[in-house]
Design an enzyme around this catalytic site. Sequence first.
Site, PDB file in Angstrom:
ATOM      1  N   ALA A 149       0.865  -1.200   0.000  1.00 26.55           N
ATOM      2  CA  ALA A 149       0.000   0.000   0.000  1.00 26.55           C
ATOM      3  C   ALA A 149       0.888   1.233   0.000  1.00 26.55           C
ATOM      4  CB  ALA A 149      -0.891   0.001   1.237  1.00 26.55           C
ATOM      5  N   TYR A 198       8.502  11.165  -3.091  1.00 29.81           N
ATOM      6  CA  TYR A 198       8.192   9.731  -3.174  1.00 29.81           C
ATOM      7  C   TYR A 198       9.433   8.891  -2.879  1.00 29.81           C
ATOM      8  CZ  TYR A 198       7.379   5.167  -5.364  1.00 29.81           C
ATOM      9  OH  TYR A 198       7.289   3.818  -5.601  1.00 29.81           O
ATOM     10  N   ASN A 225      10.423  -0.227 -12.656  1.00 32.25           N
ATOM     11  CA  ASN A 225       9.396  -0.204 -13.725  1.00 32.25           C
ATOM     12  C   ASN A 225       8.675  -1.538 -13.916  1.00 32.25           C
ATOM     13  OD1 ASN A 225      10.116   2.556 -15.022  1.00 32.25           O
ATOM     14  ND2 ASN A 225      12.045   1.458 -14.879  1.00 32.25           N
TER      15      ASN A 225
HETATM   16  N1  LIG Z   1       4.497  -0.203 -10.425  1.00 34.78           N
HETATM   17  C1  LIG Z   1       5.794   0.065 -10.355  1.00 34.78           C
HETATM   18  O1  LIG Z   1       6.493   0.134 -11.383  1.00 34.78           O
HETATM   19  C2  LIG Z   1       6.471   0.249  -9.030  1.00 34.78           C
HETATM   20  C3  LIG Z   1       7.846   0.589  -9.030  1.00 34.78           C
HETATM   21  C4  LIG Z   1       8.475   0.775  -7.791  1.00 34.78           C
HETATM   22  C5  LIG Z   1       7.780   0.579  -6.604  1.00 34.78           C
HETATM   23  N2  LIG Z   1       6.453   0.257  -6.646  1.00 34.78           N
HETATM   24  C6  LIG Z   1       5.763   0.079  -5.365  1.00 34.78           C
HETATM   25  O2  LIG Z   1       4.968  -1.098  -5.419  1.00 34.78           O
HETATM   26  C7  LIG Z   1       3.798  -0.928  -4.614  1.00 34.78           C
HETATM   27  C8  LIG Z   1       2.559  -1.267  -5.422  1.00 34.78           C
HETATM   28  O3  LIG Z   1       2.489  -0.392  -6.546  1.00 34.78           O
HETATM   29  P1  LIG Z   1       1.431  -0.583  -7.729  1.00 34.78           P
HETATM   30  O4  LIG Z   1       2.127  -0.217  -8.989  1.00 34.78           O
HETATM   31  O5  LIG Z   1       0.769  -1.908  -7.592  1.00 34.78           O
HETATM   32  O6  LIG Z   1       0.429   0.609  -7.410  1.00 34.78           O
HETATM   33  P2  LIG Z   1      -1.167   0.609  -7.154  1.00 34.78           P
HETATM   34  O7  LIG Z   1      -1.526   2.052  -7.026  1.00 34.78           O
HETATM   35  O8  LIG Z   1      -1.861  -0.207  -8.186  1.00 34.78           O
HETATM   36  O9  LIG Z   1      -1.284  -0.127  -5.747  1.00 34.78           O
HETATM   37  C9  LIG Z   1      -1.193   0.541  -4.529  1.00 34.78           C
HETATM   38  C10 LIG Z   1      -2.366   0.088  -3.690  1.00 34.78           C
HETATM   39  O10 LIG Z   1      -2.276   0.725  -2.405  1.00 34.78           O
HETATM   40  C11 LIG Z   1      -3.553   1.195  -2.052  1.00 34.78           C
HETATM   41  N3  LIG Z   1      -3.378   2.349  -1.164  1.00 34.78           N
HETATM   42  C12 LIG Z   1      -2.872   3.572  -1.490  1.00 34.78           C
HETATM   43  N4  LIG Z   1      -2.883   4.380  -0.415  1.00 34.78           N
HETATM   44  C13 LIG Z   1      -3.398   3.646   0.608  1.00 34.78           C
HETATM   45  C14 LIG Z   1      -3.688   3.933   1.960  1.00 34.78           C
HETATM   46  N5  LIG Z   1      -3.440   5.151   2.479  1.00 34.78           N
HETATM   47  N6  LIG Z   1      -4.213   2.952   2.720  1.00 34.78           N
HETATM   48  C15 LIG Z   1      -4.474   1.725   2.204  1.00 34.78           C
HETATM   49  N7  LIG Z   1      -4.243   1.407   0.937  1.00 34.78           N
HETATM   50  C16 LIG Z   1      -3.710   2.353   0.134  1.00 34.78           C
HETATM   51  C17 LIG Z   1      -4.230   1.582  -3.353  1.00 34.78           C
HETATM   52  O11 LIG Z   1      -5.644   1.613  -3.269  1.00 34.78           O
HETATM   53  C18 LIG Z   1      -3.721   0.486  -4.292  1.00 34.78           C
HETATM   54  O12 LIG Z   1      -4.582  -0.622  -4.297  1.00 34.78           O
HETATM   55  C19 LIG Z   1       3.841   0.519  -4.097  1.00 34.78           C
HETATM   56  O13 LIG Z   1       4.394   0.504  -2.795  1.00 34.78           O
HETATM   57  C20 LIG Z   1       4.786   1.206  -5.053  1.00 34.78           C
HETATM   58  O14 LIG Z   1       5.428   2.311  -4.450  1.00 34.78           O
HETATM   59  C21 LIG Z   1       5.780   0.090  -7.820  1.00 34.78           C
END
Ligand SMILES: NC(=O)c1ccc[n+]([C@@H]2O[C@H](COP(=O)([O-])OP(=O)(O)OC[C@H]3O[C@@H](n4cnc5c(N)ncnc54)[C@H](O)[C@@H]3O)[C@@H](O)[C@H]2O)c1
Length: 310
Positions: A72, A139, A168
């Site tokens: 999250a 971030y 990514n």
């Molecule tokens: N997608 C990428 O390329 C990438 C790269 C580096 C890091 N990340 C990390 O991976 C994780 C997941 O990313 P993702 O791409 O699946 O994004 P996403 O936005 O699809 O998933 C994040 C989830 O967290 C939930 N969320 C956000 N704020 C919240 C809160 N305050 N309380 C409860 N739930 C909350 C959202 O509803 C969502 O379901 C994150 O921590 C992100 O920083 C992702």
Amino acid sequence: MRALVTGGAGFIGSNLADRLLSEGATVRVFDNLSTGFQDNVPADAELFEGDIRDEAAVRAAVTGVDVVFHHAAHRAVLQSVENPLSTDMANTHGTLLVLKAAHDAGVRRVVAASSSSVYGGAEQLPTPESAPLIPRSPYAVSKLAGEHYCRVWSELFGVETAALRYFNVYGPRQRPDSAYAAVIPLFTNALRTGVRPVVHGDGLQSRSFAYVDDVVDANLAAAEAPAGSCSGKAYNIAGSRSYTLLELLHELGEILGVEPAPEHTAPRTGDVRHSSADLSAAARDLGWQPKVTLAEGLRRTVEWFALRSG
Ligand SMILES: NC(=O)c1ccc[n+]([C@@H]2O[C@H](COP(=O)([O-])OP(=O)(O)OC[C@H]3O[C@@H](n4cnc5c(N)ncnc54)[C@H](O)[C@@H]3O)[C@@H](O)[C@H]2O)c1
């Protein structure tokens, strides 16, 4: 395993929840559905709808759990520039609450999603985890703070932790329609609908793209690796090599049977020119390496887009 996936209604978390269930785990999802979707949450998972900043809700969610996969977060760099306080509350404070609650509830391990943005554009390529950490956005600062909290909770309180620095991530359920959509869903959507894909700058900037199933594998490996080798540490999780954006467009064009005609706009301020990951630490300590080629991952992603739009 009794697993809690925070952010389990989102892109990466929901793919992870599916896999955990298919491997026989009991899965609880904690999510406030801000950027995630209830439809993503597998029917066999228990959904706790709540906010990661809410201590009582987080405490309830970690009760009776063996491993927390903490995903999250506010994940958009630009959003964090526009609204740094809310990113910090969700990401830094949220991670701290998860660790504190996990310790009090006797959770064995916390695997936390971090990000390659902690490097801030490393000079050394491919970049090892030992490279200087110079986060360049609120971030990235929040992700680095989360990593440090994980290490400190491992050292001070014996909560086993591992942080995964994703580069990514792409794949099914990553949406093109959010205000902060990532490049692969944007390019896929553009090429599918006959719109010219927008490329910032010359398109020769390169990135390592990690297919979501490989990222899920990395989470499972990080949950089971011996604590003596991984606890308190952070690992790069990426694809096996980097591609320029023009190479990415070419691969996508091949799959979709179209000739991409990108529209080049001004380079984005602060964009890193090249990014590539040294994956040897994850191979050594977690026994993990990526398996899915870019061509195969894109093929599966395009298939998901086609199913989604019917
Ligand atoms: N997608 C990428 O390329 C990438 C790269 C580096 C890091 N990340 C990390 O991976 C994780 C997941 O990313 P993702 O791409 O699946 O994004 P996403 O936005 O699809 O998933 C994040 C989830 O967290 C939930 N969320 C956000 N704020 C919240 C809160 N305050 N309380 C409860 N739930 C909350 C959202 O509803 C969502 O379901 C994150 O921590 C992100 O920083 C992702």
